[in-house]
Scaffold this active site. Structure first.
Site, PDB file in Angstrom:
ATOM      1  N   MET A 133      87.521  11.139 108.703  1.00  0.00           N
ATOM      2  CA  MET A 133      88.975  11.216 108.710  1.00  0.00           C
ATOM      3  C   MET A 133      89.629   9.864 108.420  1.00  0.00           C
ATOM      4  O   MET A 133      90.665   9.516 108.999  1.00  0.00           O
ATOM      5  CB  MET A 133      89.459  11.783 110.050  1.00  0.00           C
ATOM      6  CG  MET A 133      88.866  13.152 110.386  1.00  0.00           C
ATOM      7  SD  MET A 133      89.113  14.398 109.098  1.00  0.00           S
ATOM      8  CE  MET A 133      90.794  14.875 109.426  1.00  0.00           C
ATOM      9  N   ASN A 155      83.772  14.600  98.885  1.00  0.00           N
ATOM     10  CA  ASN A 155      84.485  14.922 100.126  1.00  0.00           C
ATOM     11  C   ASN A 155      84.680  16.430 100.210  1.00  0.00           C
ATOM     12  O   ASN A 155      84.776  17.107  99.191  1.00  0.00           O
ATOM     13  CB  ASN A 155      85.858  14.239 100.120  1.00  0.00           C
ATOM     14  CG  ASN A 155      86.651  14.519 101.379  1.00  0.00           C
ATOM     15  OD1 ASN A 155      86.096  14.516 102.483  1.00  0.00           O
ATOM     16  ND2 ASN A 155      87.939  14.782 101.240  1.00  0.00           N
ATOM     17  N   HIS A 157      87.377  19.228 101.765  1.00  0.00           N
ATOM     18  CA  HIS A 157      88.742  19.290 102.282  1.00  0.00           C
ATOM     19  C   HIS A 157      89.088  20.724 102.676  1.00  0.00           C
ATOM     20  O   HIS A 157      88.785  21.661 101.922  1.00  0.00           O
ATOM     21  CB  HIS A 157      89.725  18.777 101.223  1.00  0.00           C
ATOM     22  CG  HIS A 157      91.129  18.767 101.730  1.00  0.00           C
ATOM     23  ND1 HIS A 157      91.580  17.822 102.625  1.00  0.00           N
ATOM     24  CD2 HIS A 157      92.158  19.614 101.508  1.00  0.00           C
ATOM     25  CE1 HIS A 157      92.838  18.086 102.928  1.00  0.00           C
ATOM     26  NE2 HIS A 157      93.209  19.163 102.272  1.00  0.00           N
TER      27      HIS A 157
HETATM   28  C1  GAR Z   1      86.296  20.228 108.223  1.00  0.00           C
HETATM   29  O1  GAR Z   1      87.154  21.338 108.271  1.00  0.00           O
HETATM   30  C2  GAR Z   1      86.591  19.389 107.001  1.00  0.00           C
HETATM   31  O2  GAR Z   1      86.977  20.139 105.885  1.00  0.00           O
HETATM   32  C3  GAR Z   1      87.745  18.549 107.500  1.00  0.00           C
HETATM   33  O3  GAR Z   1      87.406  18.217 108.816  1.00  0.00           O
HETATM   34  C4  GAR Z   1      86.588  19.258 109.369  1.00  0.00           C
HETATM   35  C5  GAR Z   1      85.348  18.616 109.915  1.00  0.00           C
HETATM   36  O4  GAR Z   1      84.571  19.559 110.606  1.00  0.00           O
HETATM   37  N1  GAR Z   1      87.932  17.379 106.714  1.00  0.00           N
HETATM   38  C6  GAR Z   1      89.132  16.853 106.473  1.00  0.00           C
HETATM   39  O5  GAR Z   1      90.157  17.296 106.920  1.00  0.00           O
HETATM   40  C7  GAR Z   1      89.105  15.613 105.602  1.00  0.00           C
HETATM   41  N2  GAR Z   1      90.439  15.228 105.255  1.00  0.00           N
HETATM   42  P1  GAR Z   1      83.064  19.222 111.001  1.00  0.00           P
HETATM   43  O6  GAR Z   1      83.095  17.834 111.675  1.00  0.00           O
HETATM   44  O7  GAR Z   1      82.699  20.307 111.945  1.00  0.00           O
HETATM   45  O8  GAR Z   1      82.258  19.208 109.740  1.00  0.00           O
END
Ligand code: GAR
Length: 261
Positions: A133, A155, A157
């Site tokens: 993040m 990445n 998203h």
């Molecule tokens: C996921 O939904 C991913 O797409 C998002 O964070 C979450 C992480 O989940 N990423 C973002 O928002 C990047 N800007 P996880 O830690 O369980 O993989």
């Protein structure tokens, strides 16, 4: 046969995408292995997941670094070029107050130089952001993307880009009243979630759906999509193509897109 892809990963939180990638490597659905997992957050559960699979981990404490950088207690990386970084970055709008942009790129570059030092211990071919993040600056991106023909940072998203970039893709999708939600895997460029799209998956949003059910449906799609895109990279099936389009109003639009072979 191509040698196994060496994958580095950065996480900030729970790491369910990381787990999906680890599992896909172990099941040979990805011809590769994860060689390190780094985090900006010492409490990220993703680090535990990595350790459980014998993957080396490290932490670069961004929050602390950003605080100390604001207090001007940290030196800039020796190879940091502020002008170059300001010119290239488009995470913050061009009309944002200069001191804010400078503070942003300098503090992130200090943290990123530590990330690069840690990552240098584990040679890798592809860096995957799996719920990382933090925005990356051109300082970091240029040091990882050494092949101009094939970017090396991916990445995932939680929205159908280019809609809803930022930190709350599923929340934005839900609040907007969308009938379809989705996720996107893309290469990282100098903007926020703006790089060339590699793959997308979508799911219907029904009247009874809540933010929680949307997140659940979305994550299930992410766990399929990310390994698939990484495997396409491992097999050398992704390449960038610059396309020029002329619109009816005479305007020209140029875009770099990913071609999947
Ligand atoms: C996921 O939904 C991913 O797409 C998002 O964070 C979450 C992480 O989940 N990423 C973002 O928002 C990047 N800007 P996880 O830690 O369980 O993989």
């Amino acid at each position: 046969m191509k040698p196994a892809l060496r994958i580095g990963a950065l996480v900030s939180g729970g790491g369910t995408n990381l787990q999906a990638i680890i599992d896909a490597c172990e099941a040979e659905r990805i011809s590769g292995k994860i060689v390190f997992v780094g985090s900006d957050n010492p409490d990220a559960f993703g680090l535990n997941r990595a350790q459980k699979h014998g993957i080396p981990t490290f932490v670069v404490p961004y929050r602390e670094i950003i605080r100390q950088s604001r207090e001007k207690r940290l030196a800039w990386p020796g190879d940091f070029d502020l002008e170059d970084c300001l010119k290239k970055q488009h995470v913050l709008p061009k009309d944002a107050p200069t001191h804010r942009v400078v503070q942003f790129v300098v503090s992130r570059a200090i943290a990123e130089s530590r990330l690069l030092d840690e990552m240098a211990k584990y040679p890798f071919d592809l860096l995957v952001l799996a719920g990382f993040m933090r925005n990356l600056t051109p300082y970091f991106i240029d040091r990882v993307n050494t092949d101009p023909l094939l970017p090396a940072i991916m990445n995932i998203h939680p929205a159908l880009l280019p809609a809803f970039p930022g930190t709350d893709g599923y929340g934005d999708t839900f609040r907007h009243g969308c009938r379809v939600g989705g996720c996107t895997v893309h290469f990282v460029d100098y903007g926020e979630d703006s790089g060339p799209i590699i793959g997308q998956r979508c799911f219907p949003i029904l009247p009874e759906d809540t933010l929680e059910t949307i997140k659940k449906k979305g994550l299930e799609q992410e766990w399929i999509l990310y390994p698939e895109c990484i495997q396409a990279y491992a097999e050398g099936r992704l390449r960038l193509e610059r396309r020029t389009h002329s619109l009816d109003n005479g305007r020209m639009v140029e875009r770099t897109v990913v071609v999947r072979e």
